[in-house]
Write an enzyme that holds these catalytic residues in place. Structure first.
Site, PDB file in Angstrom:
ATOM      1  N   TYR A   1      16.976 -66.440 -45.045  1.00 48.42           N
ATOM      2  CA  TYR A   1      15.454 -67.316 -46.219  1.00 48.42           C
ATOM      3  C   TYR A   1      15.294 -66.371 -47.159  1.00 48.42           C
ATOM      4  O   TYR A   1      14.123 -66.920 -48.020  1.00 48.42           O
ATOM      5  CB  TYR A   1      14.659 -67.725 -45.569  1.00 48.42           C
ATOM      6  CG  TYR A   1      15.255 -69.400 -44.598  1.00 48.42           C
ATOM      7  CD1 TYR A   1      15.754 -69.933 -45.217  1.00 48.42           C
ATOM      8  CD2 TYR A   1      14.582 -69.012 -43.213  1.00 48.42           C
ATOM      9  CE1 TYR A   1      16.184 -71.778 -44.342  1.00 48.42           C
ATOM     10  CE2 TYR A   1      15.839 -70.584 -42.642  1.00 48.42           C
ATOM     11  CZ  TYR A   1      15.867 -71.585 -42.958  1.00 48.42           C
ATOM     12  OH  TYR A   1      16.625 -72.545 -42.672  1.00 48.42           O
TER      13      TYR A   1
ATOM     14  N   HIS B   1      20.392 -76.345 -41.250  1.00 48.16           N
ATOM     15  CA  HIS B   1      20.503 -75.399 -42.611  1.00 48.16           C
ATOM     16  C   HIS B   1      21.914 -76.048 -42.940  1.00 48.16           C
ATOM     17  O   HIS B   1      22.895 -75.522 -42.346  1.00 48.16           O
ATOM     18  CB  HIS B   1      20.016 -74.701 -42.481  1.00 48.16           C
ATOM     19  CG  HIS B   1      20.219 -73.847 -43.829  1.00 48.16           C
ATOM     20  ND1 HIS B   1      19.957 -73.828 -44.431  1.00 48.16           N
ATOM     21  CD2 HIS B   1      21.575 -72.262 -44.180  1.00 48.16           C
ATOM     22  CE1 HIS B   1      20.628 -73.244 -45.533  1.00 48.16           C
ATOM     23  NE2 HIS B   1      21.786 -73.045 -45.221  1.00 48.16           N
TER      24      HIS B   1
ATOM     25  N   GLU C   1      25.596 -66.260 -46.381  1.00 46.72           N
ATOM     26  CA  GLU C   1      25.037 -66.613 -45.276  1.00 46.72           C
ATOM     27  C   GLU C   1      26.528 -66.431 -44.297  1.00 46.72           C
ATOM     28  O   GLU C   1      26.178 -66.010 -42.842  1.00 46.72           O
ATOM     29  CB  GLU C   1      25.197 -67.841 -44.957  1.00 46.72           C
ATOM     30  CG  GLU C   1      23.580 -68.036 -46.139  1.00 46.72           C
ATOM     31  CD  GLU C   1      22.858 -69.454 -45.719  1.00 46.72           C
ATOM     32  OE1 GLU C   1      22.314 -69.777 -47.072  1.00 46.72           O
ATOM     33  OE2 GLU C   1      23.508 -70.439 -45.995  1.00 46.72           O
TER      34      GLU C   1
HETATM   35  P1  CMP Z   1      16.265 -75.484 -45.456  1.00 42.55           P
HETATM   36  O1  CMP Z   1      18.351 -76.014 -46.232  1.00 42.55           O
HETATM   37  O2  CMP Z   1      17.155 -74.638 -43.941  1.00 42.55           O
HETATM   38  O3  CMP Z   1      16.225 -74.754 -46.259  1.00 42.55           O
HETATM   39  C1  CMP Z   1      14.669 -74.083 -46.445  1.00 42.55           C
HETATM   40  C2  CMP Z   1      13.960 -74.747 -45.557  1.00 42.55           C
HETATM   41  O4  CMP Z   1      12.837 -75.178 -46.296  1.00 42.55           O
HETATM   42  C3  CMP Z   1      14.274 -76.454 -45.487  1.00 42.55           C
HETATM   43  O5  CMP Z   1      15.447 -76.976 -44.888  1.00 42.55           O
HETATM   44  C4  CMP Z   1      13.323 -77.206 -45.349  1.00 42.55           C
HETATM   45  O6  CMP Z   1      13.456 -77.065 -43.441  1.00 42.55           O
HETATM   46  C5  CMP Z   1      12.177 -76.048 -45.282  1.00 42.55           C
HETATM   47  N1  CMP Z   1      11.385 -76.562 -45.733  1.00 42.55           N
HETATM   48  C6  CMP Z   1       9.777 -76.857 -45.437  1.00 42.55           C
HETATM   49  N2  CMP Z   1       9.049 -77.051 -46.864  1.00 42.55           N
HETATM   50  C7  CMP Z   1       9.160 -77.328 -47.935  1.00 42.55           C
HETATM   51  C8  CMP Z   1       9.833 -77.383 -49.185  1.00 42.55           C
HETATM   52  N3  CMP Z   1       8.178 -77.378 -50.033  1.00 42.55           N
HETATM   53  N4  CMP Z   1      10.703 -77.118 -50.032  1.00 42.55           N
HETATM   54  C9  CMP Z   1      11.727 -77.031 -49.385  1.00 42.55           C
HETATM   55  N5  CMP Z   1      12.282 -76.139 -48.505  1.00 42.55           N
HETATM   56  C10 CMP Z   1      11.364 -76.934 -47.180  1.00 42.55           C
END
Ligand code: CMP
Length: 156
Positions: free
Chosen positions: A49, A115, A126
């Site tokens: 991340y 994800h 990844e």
């Molecule tokens: P993911 O696809 O794992 O990628 C980033 C993750 O951050 C997203 O899914 C969400 O689970 C988490 N997340 C929490 N808040 C936010 C936000 N405001 N914008 C984007 N992702 C968020």
């Protein structure tokens, strides 16, 4: 054929949805080429991340993702990256369309079950991070490949 990374997040594991979610990818016609479950180190999640490092939700995200077991999956298929993103649905599960995994199974932005890599470069990065040991990935051909795709139009 293209490969992409999927993570089933701790909420998917805790809610007993691993089989349900995995079966959606299999039923679609994607092949599982890598699969493992573990509570992963924060260092892997911080790298995963990294792009969100400055975002306000980043600390909670890393805490959440390292709070319990995660299932890491490598999937293969034609246009697998886009196909998987479409199956997964919008990031905010409350807004995700019915029929998508998040739309059907989730209510949260943060605890959004899955994800999925969002592009070719991301998938490469990844997959290298989560399946750093190439021996954890299996090259195999599904017996029904010629029924999943048109041989003449898509497998030539
Ligand atoms: P993911 O696809 O794992 O990628 C980033 C993750 O951050 C997203 O899914 C969400 O689970 C988490 N997340 C929490 N808040 C936010 C936000 N405001 N914008 C984007 N992702 C968020």
């Amino acid at each position: 054929m293209e490969r992409t990374l999927v993570l089933l997040k701790p909420d998917a594991v805790q809610r007993g949805l691993v089989g349900t979610i995995l079966s959606r990818f299999e039923a679609k016609g994607l092949s599982i080429v890598g699969l493992k479950m573990r509570t992963f180190d924060r260092s892997v999640l911080e790298q995963h991340y990294e792009v969100h490092k400055e975002r306000p939700f980043y600390p909670n995200l890393v805490d959440f993702m390292s709070s319990g077991p995660v299932v890491a999956i490598a999937l293969e298929g034609k246009d697998a990256i886009t196909v998987v993103r479409t199956l997964v649905g919008k990031t905010n599960a409350r807004e995700a369309a019915p029929g998508t995994i998040r739309g059907d199974l989730g209510m949260s932005f943060s605890n959004n079950l899955v994800h999925a890599s969002d592009g070719e470069d991301t998938a490469k990065f990844e997959l290298g991070l989560w399946f750093a040991d190439a021996a954890e990935l299996s090259d195999w051909t599904p017996a029904d490949l010629e029924w999943r795709y048109s041989v003449k139009e898509e497998l030539a």
